[in-house]
Scaffold this motif. Structure first.
Motif, mmCIF file in Angstrom:
data_model
loop_
_atom_site.group_PDB
_atom_site.id
_atom_site.type_symbol
_atom_site.label_atom_id
_atom_site.label_comp_id
_atom_site.label_asym_id
_atom_site.label_seq_id
_atom_site.Cartn_x
_atom_site.Cartn_y
_atom_site.Cartn_z
ATOM 1 N N ALA A 73 0.979 -1.226 0.024
ATOM 2 C CA ALA A 73 -0.215 -0.096 -0.072
ATOM 3 C C ALA A 73 0.956 1.407 0.063
ATOM 4 O O ALA A 73 1.677 1.442 0.911
ATOM 5 C CB ALA A 73 -1.012 -0.092 1.188
ATOM 6 N N VAL A 74 0.755 1.954 -1.115
ATOM 7 C CA VAL A 74 1.707 3.030 -1.157
ATOM 8 C C VAL A 74 0.883 4.234 -1.024
ATOM 9 O O VAL A 74 0.312 4.700 -2.058
ATOM 10 C CB VAL A 74 2.412 2.894 -2.820
ATOM 11 N N PRO A 75 1.368 5.090 -0.065
ATOM 12 C CA PRO A 75 0.718 6.272 0.084
ATOM 13 C C PRO A 75 0.981 7.314 -0.946
ATOM 14 O O PRO A 75 2.400 7.417 -1.116
ATOM 15 C CB PRO A 75 1.081 6.930 1.740
ATOM 16 N N ILE A 76 0.114 8.217 -1.244
ATOM 17 C CA ILE A 76 0.456 9.422 -2.173
ATOM 18 C C ILE A 76 -0.312 10.593 -1.814
ATOM 19 O O ILE A 76 -0.910 10.325 -0.696
ATOM 20 C CB ILE A 76 -0.237 8.905 -3.665
ATOM 21 N N ALA A 125 1.439 10.687 2.010
ATOM 22 C CA ALA A 125 2.702 10.123 1.826
ATOM 23 C C ALA A 125 3.579 11.089 2.816
ATOM 24 O O ALA A 125 4.679 10.604 3.189
ATOM 25 C CB ALA A 125 3.251 10.366 0.469
ATOM 26 N N SER A 165 5.200 3.330 3.080
ATOM 27 C CA SER A 165 4.531 2.213 2.548
ATOM 28 C C SER A 165 4.336 1.085 3.573
ATOM 29 O O SER A 165 5.061 0.894 4.676
ATOM 30 C CB SER A 165 5.180 1.527 1.388
ATOM 31 N N ASN A 223 -4.750 -2.313 5.260
ATOM 32 C CA ASN A 223 -3.393 -1.961 5.231
ATOM 33 C C ASN A 223 -2.776 -2.196 6.530
ATOM 34 O O ASN A 223 -3.158 -1.569 7.677
ATOM 35 C CB ASN A 223 -3.184 -0.483 4.819
ATOM 36 N N HIS A 248 1.957 0.606 8.341
ATOM 37 C CA HIS A 248 2.258 2.111 7.712
ATOM 38 C C HIS A 248 2.936 2.651 9.144
ATOM 39 O O HIS A 248 2.258 2.681 10.169
ATOM 40 C CB HIS A 248 0.941 2.760 7.484
ATOM 41 N N TYR A 270 -6.465 2.477 -6.842
ATOM 42 C CA TYR A 270 -6.394 3.741 -6.190
ATOM 43 C C TYR A 270 -7.420 3.753 -5.226
ATOM 44 O O TYR A 270 -8.662 3.352 -5.405
ATOM 45 C CB TYR A 270 -6.590 4.869 -7.400
ATOM 46 N N ASP A 326 -4.870 9.310 0.375
ATOM 47 C CA ASP A 326 -4.981 8.536 -0.922
ATOM 48 C C ASP A 326 -3.735 7.628 -0.953
ATOM 49 O O ASP A 326 -2.893 7.901 -0.574
ATOM 50 C CB ASP A 326 -4.729 9.604 -1.969
ATOM 51 N N TYR A 327 -3.899 6.330 -1.325
ATOM 52 C CA TYR A 327 -2.840 5.442 -1.869
ATOM 53 C C TYR A 327 -3.018 4.439 -2.878
ATOM 54 O O TYR A 327 -4.222 4.223 -3.306
ATOM 55 C CB TYR A 327 -2.434 4.506 -0.482
#
Length: 180
Positions: free
Chosen positions: A39-42, A46, A51, A76, A79, A157, A168-169
């Motif tokens: 799970a990659v935070p944006i 972020a 992640s 998730n 984190h 997304y 958002d991730y």
């Protein structure tokens, strides 16, 4: 392309997928999907977390050769940034619009979901938990391994409408699906 143009293109894609004949699905009306990925935070999310790992399970009911409805349970984990740990649990109804791949041994799909996301955040100074609404959208494909099993990849997304700031991730994930 503006926001309105992107929405029109998305709606046309949904209609095209919904009326495409044929399917690569098994004979059973039920399907269980197990999914794992980072799970990659944006965006702003972020800045507050790194992640984490994403795990989910979805039970689908095939209502039509090109449409499946399901309930996804996932989360998730791990984190963290500094001394703050954040985890997210989700319970989201989803719809998956499917189209067979050219070789008919698999299918491509568009997935849309919206539902409940619970955010848990803990640091030495505080602990809070709150529930929010969110949605996810993704594209992926599945390849048939046997009559009752498929494997694939998708990218989703996720957007959580948080009272403090939106979260958002992205989740690129691998899946295994089972048809009883």
């Amino acid at each position: 392309m503006g926001r309105g143009g992107a929405v029109r293109v998305g709606l046309l894609l949904l209609v095209a997928l919904a009326v495409t004949p044929g399917s690569a699905r098994a004979k059973s009306a039920l399907e269980l999907d197990l999914r794992v990925g980072p799970a990659v935070p944006i965006a702003d999310f972020a800045d507050s977390v790194d992640s984490g790992a994403f795990l989910s399970g979805t039970l689908f009911i095939h209502s039509h050769p090109t449409t499946s409805f399901g309930l996804e349970v996932g989360g998730n984990l791990a984190h963290s940034k500094g001394s703050q740990d954040t985890s997210i649990f989700q319970l989201t109804p989803v719809v998956r619009l499917e189209a067979p791949l050219a070789n008919r041994k698999g299918k491509g799909y568009l997935l849309l979901g919206a539902g409940y996301y619970q955010v848990n955040s803990e640091s030495p100074a505080s602990h809070f938990r709150h529930g929010d609404l969110g949605f996810n959208i993704g594209l992926g494909f599945l390849i048939r391994l046997s009559q009752n099993m498929m494997a694939g990849f998708d990218v989703r997304y996720h957007h959580i409408v948080d009272s403090g700031s939106d979260l958002d991730y992205l989740v690129p994930g691998v899946l295994l699906t089972f048809n009883p």
